[in-house]
Motif scaffolding. Structure first.
Motif, PDB file in Angstrom:
ATOM      1  N   GLU A  99       0.856  -1.183   0.000  1.00 45.95           N
ATOM      2  CA  GLU A  99       0.000   0.000   0.000  1.00 45.95           C
ATOM      3  C   GLU A  99       0.896   1.239   0.000  1.00 45.95           C
ATOM      4  OE1 GLU A  99      -3.661   1.615   2.790  1.00 45.95           O
ATOM      5  OE2 GLU A  99      -2.370   0.026   3.520  1.00 45.95           O
ATOM      6  N   TYR A 100       0.572   2.188  -0.884  1.00 49.69           N
ATOM      7  CA  TYR A 100       1.345   3.423  -0.936  1.00 49.69           C
ATOM      8  C   TYR A 100       0.509   4.520  -1.591  1.00 49.69           C
ATOM      9  CZ  TYR A 100       2.207   2.247  -5.848  1.00 49.69           C
ATOM     10  OH  TYR A 100       2.056   1.938  -7.172  1.00 49.69           O
ATOM     11  N   VAL A 101       0.985   5.745  -1.502  1.00 46.53           N
ATOM     12  CA  VAL A 101       0.343   6.882  -2.156  1.00 46.53           C
ATOM     13  C   VAL A 101       1.233   7.273  -3.327  1.00 46.53           C
ATOM     14  CG1 VAL A 101      -0.430   9.269  -1.864  1.00 46.53           C
ATOM     15  CG2 VAL A 101      -0.675   7.636   0.014  1.00 46.53           C
ATOM     16  N   ASP A 102       0.647   7.317  -4.533  1.00 41.11           N
ATOM     17  CA  ASP A 102       1.458   7.623  -5.722  1.00 41.11           C
ATOM     18  C   ASP A 102       1.760   9.114  -5.806  1.00 41.11           C
ATOM     19  OD1 ASP A 102      -0.851   8.802  -6.684  1.00 41.11           O
ATOM     20  OD2 ASP A 102      -1.153   7.390  -8.323  1.00 41.11           O
ATOM     21  N   SER A 103       2.455   9.533  -6.858  1.00 43.29           N
ATOM     22  CA  SER A 103       2.898  10.925  -6.995  1.00 43.29           C
ATOM     23  C   SER A 103       1.741  11.901  -7.203  1.00 43.29           C
ATOM     24  CB  SER A 103       3.879  11.040  -8.158  1.00 43.29           C
ATOM     25  OG  SER A 103       3.242  10.649  -9.368  1.00 43.29           O
ATOM     26  N   GLY A 134      -1.036  11.657  -5.408  1.00 44.44           N
ATOM     27  CA  GLY A 134      -1.768  11.670  -4.157  1.00 44.44           C
ATOM     28  C   GLY A 134      -2.844  10.604  -4.050  1.00 44.44           C
ATOM     29  N   LYS A 135      -2.887   9.675  -5.001  1.00 43.68           N
ATOM     30  CA  LYS A 135      -3.889   8.606  -4.979  1.00 43.68           C
ATOM     31  C   LYS A 135      -3.369   7.408  -4.208  1.00 43.68           C
ATOM     32  CE  LYS A 135      -6.964   7.362  -8.309  1.00 43.68           C
ATOM     33  NZ  LYS A 135      -7.422   6.909  -9.603  1.00 43.68           N
ATOM     34  N   PRO A 136      -4.174   6.879  -3.294  1.00 50.87           N
ATOM     35  CA  PRO A 136      -3.727   5.664  -2.594  1.00 50.87           C
ATOM     36  C   PRO A 136      -3.789   4.466  -3.540  1.00 50.87           C
ATOM     37  CG  PRO A 136      -5.911   6.308  -1.840  1.00 50.87           C
ATOM     38  CD  PRO A 136      -5.447   7.366  -2.794  1.00 50.87           C
ATOM     39  N   ARG A 137      -2.752   3.661  -3.547  1.00 53.01           N
ATOM     40  CA  ARG A 137      -2.674   2.452  -4.382  1.00 53.01           C
ATOM     41  C   ARG A 137      -2.465   1.245  -3.479  1.00 53.01           C
ATOM     42  NH1 ARG A 137      -4.050   3.871  -9.640  1.00 53.01           N
ATOM     43  NH2 ARG A 137      -3.033   5.829 -10.116  1.00 53.01           N
ATOM     44  N   VAL A 138      -3.162   0.159  -3.799  1.00 51.21           N
ATOM     45  CA  VAL A 138      -3.037  -1.076  -3.035  1.00 51.21           C
ATOM     46  C   VAL A 138      -2.895  -2.220  -4.038  1.00 51.21           C
ATOM     47  CG1 VAL A 138      -4.090  -2.598  -1.329  1.00 51.21           C
ATOM     48  CG2 VAL A 138      -4.483  -0.142  -1.201  1.00 51.21           C
ATOM     49  N   TYR A 139      -1.847  -3.034  -3.868  1.00 50.17           N
ATOM     50  CA  TYR A 139      -1.577  -4.156  -4.761  1.00 50.17           C
ATOM     51  C   TYR A 139      -1.377  -5.436  -3.961  1.00 50.17           C
ATOM     52  CZ  TYR A 139      -0.831  -1.033  -8.706  1.00 50.17           C
ATOM     53  OH  TYR A 139      -1.007  -0.114  -9.715  1.00 50.17           O
ATOM     54  N   GLY A 172       6.183 -14.886  -7.389  1.00 52.64           N
ATOM     55  CA  GLY A 172       6.046 -15.646  -8.617  1.00 52.64           C
ATOM     56  C   GLY A 172       4.832 -15.278  -9.446  1.00 52.64           C
ATOM     57  N   GLN A 173       4.068 -14.285  -9.021  1.00 50.59           N
ATOM     58  CA  GLN A 173       2.887 -13.861  -9.763  1.00 50.59           C
ATOM     59  C   GLN A 173       2.964 -12.368 -10.010  1.00 50.59           C
ATOM     60  OE1 GLN A 173      -0.630 -14.961  -7.642  1.00 50.59           O
ATOM     61  NE2 GLN A 173      -0.226 -17.138  -7.770  1.00 50.59           N
ATOM     62  N   GLY A 174       2.149 -11.903 -10.929  1.00 49.86           N
ATOM     63  CA  GLY A 174       2.093 -10.478 -11.208  1.00 49.86           C
ATOM     64  C   GLY A 174       1.330  -9.751 -10.118  1.00 49.86           C
ATOM     65  N   ALA A 175       1.349  -8.436 -10.195  1.00 51.21           N
ATOM     66  CA  ALA A 175       0.652  -7.624  -9.209  1.00 51.21           C
ATOM     67  C   ALA A 175      -0.818  -7.494  -9.592  1.00 51.21           C
ATOM     68  CB  ALA A 175       1.298  -6.252  -9.114  1.00 51.21           C
ATOM     69  N   ASN A 176      -1.705  -7.655  -8.616  1.00 48.33           N
ATOM     70  CA  ASN A 176      -3.141  -7.464  -8.807  1.00 48.33           C
ATOM     71  C   ASN A 176      -3.547  -6.220  -8.048  1.00 48.33           C
ATOM     72  OD1 ASN A 176      -3.518  -9.834 -10.269  1.00 48.33           O
ATOM     73  ND2 ASN A 176      -3.731 -11.040  -8.411  1.00 48.33           N
ATOM     74  N   ARG A 177      -4.134  -5.261  -8.750  1.00 44.47           N
ATOM     75  CA  ARG A 177      -4.543  -4.027  -8.096  1.00 44.47           C
ATOM     76  C   ARG A 177      -5.828  -4.268  -7.312  1.00 44.47           C
ATOM     77  NH1 ARG A 177      -5.602   1.753 -10.923  1.00 44.47           N
ATOM     78  NH2 ARG A 177      -5.832   2.885  -8.989  1.00 44.47           N
ATOM     79  N   LEU A 178      -5.875  -3.760  -6.105  1.00 46.85           N
ATOM     80  CA  LEU A 178      -7.037  -3.913  -5.234  1.00 46.85           C
ATOM     81  C   LEU A 178      -7.596  -2.537  -4.912  1.00 46.85           C
ATOM     82  CD1 LEU A 178      -5.509  -6.404  -2.646  1.00 46.85           C
ATOM     83  CD2 LEU A 178      -6.918  -6.970  -4.619  1.00 46.85           C
ATOM     84  N   ALA A 179      -8.873  -2.488  -4.600  1.00 48.44           N
ATOM     85  CA  ALA A 179      -9.468  -1.239  -4.137  1.00 48.44           C
ATOM     86  C   ALA A 179      -9.044  -1.034  -2.685  1.00 48.44           C
ATOM     87  CB  ALA A 179     -10.980  -1.307  -4.253  1.00 48.44           C
ATOM     88  N   SER A 180      -8.513   0.143  -2.367  1.00 45.48           N
ATOM     89  CA  SER A 180      -7.992   0.377  -1.023  1.00 45.48           C
ATOM     90  C   SER A 180      -9.086   0.297   0.029  1.00 45.48           C
ATOM     91  CB  SER A 180      -7.285   1.724  -0.954  1.00 45.48           C
ATOM     92  OG  SER A 180      -8.205   2.763  -1.254  1.00 45.48           O
ATOM     93  N   ALA A 181     -10.337   0.561  -0.346  1.00 47.80           N
ATOM     94  CA  ALA A 181     -11.430   0.501   0.627  1.00 47.80           C
ATOM     95  C   ALA A 181     -11.609  -0.921   1.162  1.00 47.80           C
ATOM     96  CB  ALA A 181     -12.718   0.985  -0.011  1.00 47.80           C
ATOM     97  N   PHE A 182     -11.376  -1.923   0.318  1.00 42.86           N
ATOM     98  CA  PHE A 182     -11.516  -3.304   0.753  1.00 42.86           C
ATOM     99  C   PHE A 182     -10.497  -3.652   1.835  1.00 42.86           C
ATOM    100  CE2 PHE A 182     -13.305  -4.457  -3.623  1.00 42.86           C
ATOM    101  CZ  PHE A 182     -14.606  -4.286  -3.179  1.00 42.86           C
ATOM    102  N   VAL A 183      -9.282  -3.199   1.669  1.00 40.64           N
ATOM    103  CA  VAL A 183      -8.237  -3.525   2.631  1.00 40.64           C
ATOM    104  C   VAL A 183      -8.528  -2.859   3.966  1.00 40.64           C
ATOM    105  CG1 VAL A 183      -5.785  -3.307   3.142  1.00 40.64           C
ATOM    106  CG2 VAL A 183      -6.526  -3.865   0.834  1.00 40.64           C
ATOM    107  N   HIS A 184      -8.954  -1.594   3.929  1.00 45.48           N
ATOM    108  CA  HIS A 184      -9.205  -0.877   5.172  1.00 45.48           C
ATOM    109  C   HIS A 184     -10.453  -1.383   5.884  1.00 45.48           C
ATOM    110  CE1 HIS A 184      -5.875   1.728   4.574  1.00 45.48           C
ATOM    111  NE2 HIS A 184      -6.320   2.101   3.382  1.00 45.48           N
ATOM    112  N   ALA A 185     -11.410  -1.938   5.144  1.00 44.16           N
ATOM    113  CA  ALA A 185     -12.624  -2.458   5.768  1.00 44.16           C
ATOM    114  C   ALA A 185     -12.405  -3.851   6.346  1.00 44.16           C
ATOM    115  CB  ALA A 185     -13.756  -2.500   4.747  1.00 44.16           C
ATOM    116  N   GLY A 186     -11.235  -4.452   6.094  1.00 41.63           N
ATOM    117  CA  GLY A 186     -10.941  -5.769   6.633  1.00 41.63           C
ATOM    118  C   GLY A 186     -11.521  -6.906   5.809  1.00 41.63           C
TER     119      GLY A 186
END
Length: 176
Positions: free
Chosen positions: A11-15, A17-22, A27-41
């Motif tokens: 999880e990080y904030v890009d240049s 100012g958007k929060p990004r969660v991967y 051994g696998q590629g990155a899957n982008r996730l919605a940051s709201a899902f991670v914070h909601a548990g």
């Protein structure tokens, strides 16, 4: 109190100012996730290795009676599953390259002359040609046992490719 994020989640904030969660599993590629899902548990199951969130393998449609249609069930056969994992990876690499080139062709139309031509194309790498012949022989043995072919063209091709003197020597040794 801040909760720990699940394993393999970055999880990080890009240049901008958007929060990004991967989700980045080894051994696998990155899957982008919605940051709201991670914070909601919601994605807490990721740390336990929950299979639902893993990337699904690519599914290709294959024509019935094609070479690719024989390779897929061969991978699920007991002969193939009895092999060690590293051996299965090696064998499937050889067969997958064959399917990528010739997978649309009919399995019933494969003749010894076609196999000899494929082997002759690999003349500059004799060990690769030998390995390919062995993997193809195992695949055709499976096709015969599954009732998809009546014969194994690889066995016939290897007998025809031998020199006449080698065949005569093999026949005399067999009789003795």
């Amino acid at each position: 109190m801040r909760q720990r994020k699940p394993k393999f989640v970055n999880e990080y904030v890009d240049s901008h100012g958007k929060p990004r969660v991967y989700l980045r599993r080894p051994g696998q590629g990155a899957n982008r996730l919605a940051s709201a899902f991670v914070h909601a548990g919601i994605l807490d199951g990721l740390s336990c290795g929950n299979e639902r969130y893993e990337r699904m393998p690519e599914v290709r449609r294959v024509k019935v009676g094609s070479i690719a249609a024989v390779v897929r069930p061969y991978y699920g056969s007991t002969e193939f599953k009895a092999l060690a994992v590293s051996t299965r990876d090696t064998y499937s690499g050889v067969l997958d390259r064959f399917v990528d080139k010739h997978g649309e062709g009919p399995i019933a139309g494969l003749q010894p002359k076609h196999i000899n031509k494929l082997i002759d194309e690999m003349a500059d790498t004799p060990s690769a040609a030998s390995n390919f012949r062995k993997r193809l022989k195992g695949l055709m043995d499976y096709a015969v046992s599954a009732g998809l072919r009546s014969d194994n063209p690889v066995v016939v091709a290897s007998l025809k490719s031998a020199t006449p003197s080698a065949r005569k020597l093999a026949c005399s040794a067999h009789r003795a």
